[in-house]
Design an enzyme around this catalytic site. Structure first.
Site, mmCIF file in Angstrom:
data_model
loop_
_atom_site.group_PDB
_atom_site.id
_atom_site.type_symbol
_atom_site.label_atom_id
_atom_site.label_comp_id
_atom_site.label_asym_id
_atom_site.label_seq_id
_atom_site.Cartn_x
_atom_site.Cartn_y
_atom_site.Cartn_z
ATOM 1 N N LYS A 119 0.859 -1.190 0.000
ATOM 2 C CA LYS A 119 0.000 0.000 0.000
ATOM 3 C C LYS A 119 0.893 1.237 0.000
ATOM 4 C CE LYS A 119 -3.592 2.437 2.498
ATOM 5 N NZ LYS A 119 -4.626 2.396 3.539
ATOM 6 N N ARG A 143 -10.849 9.973 1.778
ATOM 7 C CA ARG A 143 -10.728 10.670 3.066
ATOM 8 C C ARG A 143 -11.853 11.689 3.224
ATOM 9 N NH1 ARG A 143 -4.070 11.132 2.846
ATOM 10 N NH2 ARG A 143 -3.730 8.864 2.880
ATOM 11 N N LYS A 203 -2.283 -1.513 -3.824
ATOM 12 C CA LYS A 203 -3.126 -0.323 -3.759
ATOM 13 C C LYS A 203 -2.285 0.933 -3.831
ATOM 14 C CE LYS A 203 -6.140 1.958 -0.519
ATOM 15 N NZ LYS A 203 -6.374 2.168 0.862
ATOM 16 N N TYR A 209 -15.213 0.938 -6.958
ATOM 17 C CA TYR A 209 -16.482 1.633 -6.698
ATOM 18 C C TYR A 209 -17.444 1.467 -7.874
ATOM 19 C CZ TYR A 209 -13.709 3.447 -2.912
ATOM 20 O OH TYR A 209 -12.914 3.516 -1.796
HETATM 21 C C1 PBG Z 1 -7.589 3.359 5.553
HETATM 22 C C2 PBG Z 1 -7.845 3.241 4.102
HETATM 23 C C3 PBG Z 1 -7.651 4.198 3.104
HETATM 24 C C4 PBG Z 1 -8.160 3.646 1.933
HETATM 25 C C5 PBG Z 1 -8.610 2.363 2.242
HETATM 26 N N1 PBG Z 1 -8.389 2.131 3.581
HETATM 27 C C6 PBG Z 1 -7.138 5.580 3.167
HETATM 28 C C7 PBG Z 1 -5.794 5.869 3.643
HETATM 29 O O1 PBG Z 1 -4.948 4.989 3.815
HETATM 30 O O2 PBG Z 1 -5.564 7.046 3.900
HETATM 31 C C8 PBG Z 1 -8.241 4.341 0.609
HETATM 32 C C9 PBG Z 1 -9.235 3.800 -0.370
HETATM 33 C C10 PBG Z 1 -9.568 4.699 -1.498
HETATM 34 O O3 PBG Z 1 -8.944 5.756 -1.727
HETATM 35 O O4 PBG Z 1 -10.515 4.352 -2.230
HETATM 36 N N2 PBG Z 1 -6.335 3.119 6.014
#
Ligand code: PBG
Length: 328
Positions: free
Chosen positions: A196, A206, A251, A316
């Site tokens: 990630k 967010r 991701k 989505y």
């Molecule tokens: C939480 C999380 C995030 C996403 C999924 N789980 C945001 C982040 O790490 O700040 C992002 C998913 C998206 O942008 O669709 N840790």
């Protein structure tokens, strides 16, 4: 005679193009991320994600039934937590009565043929918007992992099928596996957000869960990965598999297809990609302006994940594309 090889021959007719097609997107490849909220407003729009809404639990149940009817295998739920419940150490994360746990119980009552995935990280619950506990301005690892274990067990207790740690703390997969097993949840799967990245493409997410304002000008670069790195992703994935991950995820998605490819080739485990909020926002916004064809861009972006080697995609677009595939 020139040219000897005519690549266009196979592309000449529709039937031939279908015949030589190497990859196919199926409804079985989809995981649908859904935002949920408490309160009296049943659905609220997310301006940076046109077409996506936050749902109350009753609407979530309806959405889940629709997803199961379409054959979508799994739903991922993300809470927009009431700001009054956010604290420095995010205790709401392991409250068995929190929004996620109540939602999971409501979904499980329906006895649908549908997996429920829950994200594990503290950012929906912390006043600073970080995924772990903060001490002297730094997200501390081992103490954060302890809280994440409690969050995982609470979610499993509520009936969650797949625990998906998105926090990027070191050692969390092994610790969570042990905590789940000790609590009697040996069958609960773990999908690790293994590679990630610290990405700007999470911005709309967010907004959706309301963690952006908490995070402010802060970032997550001391735990999420540097977008410049690829070998490091291999180490992250290898560790998560050795600690007990059943499935791994990369991701964001589209800008990181090279990572998906490397992970699948090297580890040969179920590999998922997350087409994140910013990717959805880009396609949706361009389509709204008439600059891109929404359906075609959506389908192309998703089949590219398959070509890269992904076994499935969190997107989505899941419901929309499942409806489209059903029509075809
Ligand atoms: C939480 C999380 C995030 C996403 C999924 N789980 C945001 C982040 O790490 O700040 C992002 C998913 C998206 O942008 O669709 N840790």
């Amino acid at each position: 005679m020139f040219p000897h090889t005519r690549m266009r021959r196979n592309r000449r007719t529709d039937w031939s193009r279908r015949l030589v097609s190497e990859n196919q997107l199926s409804v079985n490849d989809l995981i649908w991320p859904v935002f949920i909220q408490d309160g009296t407003k049943q659905k609220t729009d997310i301006p940076s994600m046109p077409g996506v809404q936050r749902l109350t639990i009753d609407h979530l149940v309806e959405a889940a039934k629709a997803a199961a009817d379409l054959g979508i295998p799994a739903l991922a739920i993300f809470p927009a937590t009431d700001p009054s419940k956010k604290t420095e150490s995010g205790e709401e994360a392991f409250n068995p009565e929190n929004l996620v746990c109540r939602a999971v119980r409501a979904l499980k009552e329906q006895d649908l043929n549908l997996g429920i995935l829950c994200d594990v990280a503290l950012d929906p619950y912390t006043s600073h918007g970080q995924d772990g506990l903060v001490k002297d301005g730094y997200v501390i690892n081992d103490e954060s992992v302890e809280v994440l274990c409690k969050q995982s067990v609470a979610q499993a207790e509520a009936g969650c099928d797949i625990i998906a740690p998105s926090d990027m703390m070191d050692g969390r997969i092994g610790a969570i596996r042990e905590a789940l097993d000790d609590a009697g949840y040996q069958h609960v799967q773990i999908m690790a957000y293994a590679a990630k990245y610290a990405s700007a493409f999470y911005g709309p997410f967010r907004d959706a869960v309301g963690s952006g304002t908490n995070l402010g000008s802060g970032d997550k670069r001391t735990y999420q990965m540097d977008p410049a790195n690829s070998d490091e992703a291999m180490r992250e994935v290898g560790l998560d598999i050795s600690e007990g991950a059943d499935m791994v995820m990369v991701k964001p998605g589209m800008p990181y297809l090279d990572i998906v490819r490397r992970v699948k080739a090297e580890y040969e485990v179920p590999t998922f990609a997350y087409q994140v909020s910013g990717e959805y926002a880009m396609i949706s916004a361009a389509a709204q302006n008439g600059w891109l064809d929404r359906q075609k861009s959506m389908l192309e972006s998703l089949v590219c994940f398959k070509r890269a080697g992904a076994d499935g995609i969190l997107t989505y677009f899941a419901k929309e594309v499942a409806e489209l595939l059903q029509q075809k």
